[in-house]
Scaffold this active site. Structure first.
Site, short mmCIF file in Angstrom:
data_model
loop_
_atom_site.label_atom_id
_atom_site.label_comp_id
_atom_site.label_asym_id
_atom_site.label_seq_id
_atom_site.Cartn_x
_atom_site.Cartn_y
_atom_site.Cartn_z
CB SER A 134 -0.91 0.01 1.23
OG SER A 134 -1.79 1.12 1.19
NE ARG A 383 -3.58 -7.76 -3.32
CZ ARG A 383 -4.81 -8.15 -3.65
NH1 ARG A 383 -5.33 -7.83 -4.82
NH2 ARG A 383 -5.53 -8.87 -2.80
CB THR A 419 -5.04 0.80 6.46
OG1 THR A 419 -4.25 0.60 5.28
CG2 THR A 419 -4.55 -0.12 7.55
CB CYS A 576 0.37 -8.65 -16.57
SG CYS A 576 1.31 -9.56 -15.31
CB CYS A 602 1.89 -14.67 -10.61
SG CYS A 602 0.34 -14.03 -9.94
CB CYS A 605 -1.40 -7.45 -8.96
SG CYS A 605 -1.66 -7.83 -10.72
CB CYS A 608 -4.91 -11.53 -15.12
SG CYS A 608 -4.65 -12.54 -13.63
#
Length: 633
Positions: A134, A383, A419, A576, A602, A605, A608
């Site tokens: 984050s 992410r 958060t 991606c 990968c 995140c 896709c």
């Protein structure tokens, strides 16, 4: 099927060392659905406790070693029964929401003299915090409620890595200029703290273990279990030792079932199990679809003379086109560290766009380059995040469980924060679960109080106030109209209007054909400020075993190519942020290209699964402990 299996029969990788105490699941006890006060006390088996405590890593095995069938035999791993354990509450996901729920439950149990109340948390990452990414500037309101002395110098377990925000700057960027704008009230960070959420989550994990939560990283929950009445029974972890061909290998281990009176899904944005329960229980029947953004982030160590501790910078505009929602950030924290990143809304239209390329281009803007020059990039990650806001909040309770945190989507997009809301919803759900279980009913639990308390909470009020800002950018007035309307909402309306704007399209449905959009060419990376994608992926520490089923599930790769390549010309390769997807030239294929998935790259995140135009890519959990190992993110 055996029940309450001691965890000495488990053999799963984990980077966390075993505490000197034995896990409560190594104790002899039976599960009880009676009232909390009647829960039997458990006695630990000294031999089991000793053997677990002596392990250097958590090693779990649910099946005895056995000679597998030959390749010619049709051996089905599902014919082997799974071991199971039964707990009071099972939490899937070790982020701020899941950990806050776990901590609050154990606080309530301990306060009421019921230390045997079992709360078990499963996390797919090898370490707590390893998959967390984050910005992050956090509002401390929730953590203060959980731990009032979280920063107190007298507290030896305080969080040591919080940098108070000292100033706010907001800029509209053109290609070479940064035009000052007044920060909207939602971006006022007085009293907030810049943190590495990766570090903060790890700290929460340590606090959870201290109050008695059973924390198990390296456990990937892959299946939702149901009772005969249709309510959630718990979850099962995935099998290990399955080859890419789907056949069990010599190290095959059956997954394990965790049965619970209440199961919380705290997987974060677009969780794989959350998708299933949302569909099964029709939790979006009264809400809109979710919308998403992709956040890309780097952490840099900069020259001391360029470091301004506590400074918070946000920008909008360049490099994103006017029809694409998003913005950048630069936070000065710690000792000569800066967090820099870009969020790109995933309803962007042009399939030639690469969010990763846009992020690299943004760093060359004078506002950002002037800080980064002479510094060193030490971390990278990406992410997806929920952007739907108030309109997209689903029903959060269902028979046997609940959604908490970003699994349901509580990010306040105009504030650039989520958060505190994730933690708050975890705590609200925990209190509702404690009260419901205290009633002692033998029936499946439904957390009505969680739904009610959420609607009466600061989370609901906060998101309702800003509900029209994000969707205002999807009106016929476009980005300019969105900026103007959001200004009115921020400074004048403050949500006190009788209308609620709708999200006009899904993210994947917004994508236009490639032939109707201008092609975008991105500058070659210079290796100093900008980097190629594989260099960045190397900074994530990501790792997946090569000989295992591909967790990015596409039913038929050739069909996917036939349906997607002609219209979108390799969109997957560009959306991606980790170089997972590509189309390789192959004259033997009808279209001259072959679709390829580099699953080992990968970084989890979920983009896709969200942006694929035909929704034919399903992100599923790989083996527990795999994926990125983020640092300072």
């Amino acid at each position: 099927m055996s029940t309450s299996a001691p965890l000495r029969v488990l053999t799963r990788r984990s980077a966390l060392s075993i505490r000197s105490k034995a896990p409560r699941s190594a104790c002899n006890a039976s599960y009880s659905s009676r009232s909390l006060a009647a829960t039997p006390r458990r006695r630990c088996n000294p031999a089991v406790a000793s053997s677990i405590a002596s392990l250097a890593t958590r090693s779990f095995s649910t099946t005895r070693p056995r000679r597998l069938a030959s390749a010619d035999d049709s051996f089905d791993p599902k014919t082997i029964e799974r071991e199971s354990d039964e707990v009071d509450v099972c939490i899937v996901g070790g982020g701020p929401a899941g950990l806050s729920a776990a901590i609050r439950l154990k606080q309530l149990a301990n306060e009421n003299g019921n230390e045997d109340f079992r709360v078990l948390l499963l996390e797919k990452a090898g370490e707590i915090g390893a998959h967390i990414l984050s910005g992050a500037v956090i509002n401390p309101v929730a953590v203060k409620e959980l731990f009032p002395d979280w920063l107190d110098e007298a507290n030896e377990n305080r969080f040591d890595n919080a940098t108070p925000a000292t100033s706010d700057t907001f800029r509209f960027l053109t290609q070479n200029r940064a035009v000052p704008l007044p920060p909207p009230p939602q971006m006022n960070n007085h009293g907030n703290y810049i943190v590495s959420l990766n570090q903060f989550t790890k700290w929460l994990g340590e606090r959870a273990e201290e109050v008695g939560v059973e924390v198990y990283p390296g456990f990937a929950a892959s299946e939702v279990l149901y009772k005969p009445d249709g309510s959630v029974l718990g979850v099962a972890t995935n099998d290990l030792g399955i080859g890419r061909n789907g056949k069990p290998k010599e190290n095959f281990e059956r997954g394990m079932e965790f049965h619970a009176r209440v199961t919380f899904f705290a997987e974060g944005c677009h969780g794989s199990l959350t998708k299933q329960v949302v569909k099964k229980f029709d939790l979006r029947r009264d809400s809109q679809h979710q919308t998403y953004g992709l956040g890309l982030k780097e952490v840099w160590e900069v020259q001391p003379e360029k470091f301004r501790k506590g400074e918070v910078v946000h920008s909008m505009g360049y490099p994103l086109p006017l029809d694409t929602y998003g913005g950048g950030w630069l936070y000065h924290f710690g000792d000569n560290l800066v967090s820099i990143g870009l969020v790109v809304a995933l309803d962007y239209k042009n399939p030639w766009m690469s969010p990763y390329g846009e992020f690299q281009k943004m760093k060359q803007h004078p506002l950002y380059r002037s800080v980064l020059e002479g510094g060193k990039c030490i971390s990278y990650g990406a992410r997806a995040l929920s952007e739907g806001g108030f309109q997209s909040i689903p029903k959060v309770a269902f028979p046997g469980g609940a959604l908490i945190g970003d699994s349901a989507g509580f990010v306040n997009v105009p504030q650039v924060k989520g958060t505190h809301n994730a933690m708050r919803t975890g705590m609200l759900a925990a209190e509702a679960a404690w009260n419901a279980l205290a009633e002692g009913s033998e029936e499946s639990v439904f957390l009505y109080h969680y739904e009610d308390s959420l609607r009466n909470s600061s989370v609901w009020k906060e998101l309702k106030e800003v509900r029209n800002m994000r969707p205002s950018f999807q009106t016929p007035l476009g980005a300019v109209g969105g900026v103007m309307y959001s200004g009115l909402e921020a400074f004048i309306f403050k949500g006190r209007v009788p209308w609620t704007l709708k999200h006009r399209h899904t993210d994947y449905g917004a994508t236009k054909p490639a032939d109707s959009c201008p092609k975008i060419e991105y500058p070659k990376p210079d290796g100093k400020i900008t980097f190629d994608i594989l260099t960045s992926v190397s900074r994530t520490g990501t790792n997946h075993e090569e000989d295992e089923p591909i967790h990015l599930q596409v039913k038929d790769w050739d069909t996917h190519t036939q349906e997607t390549w002609p219209e979108y010309k390799g969109l997957e390769n560009r959306f991606c942020p980790a170089g997972v997807y590509e189309y390789v030239e192959d004259d033997s294929k009808p279209l001259g290209v072959r679709f390829q998935i580099n699953a080992q790259n990968c970084i989890h995140c979920k983009t896709c699964d969200i942006k694929a135009p035909h929704q034919d890519i399903n992100w599923a959990v790989p083996q527990g402990g795999e994926g990125p190992k983020y640092y300072m993110t």
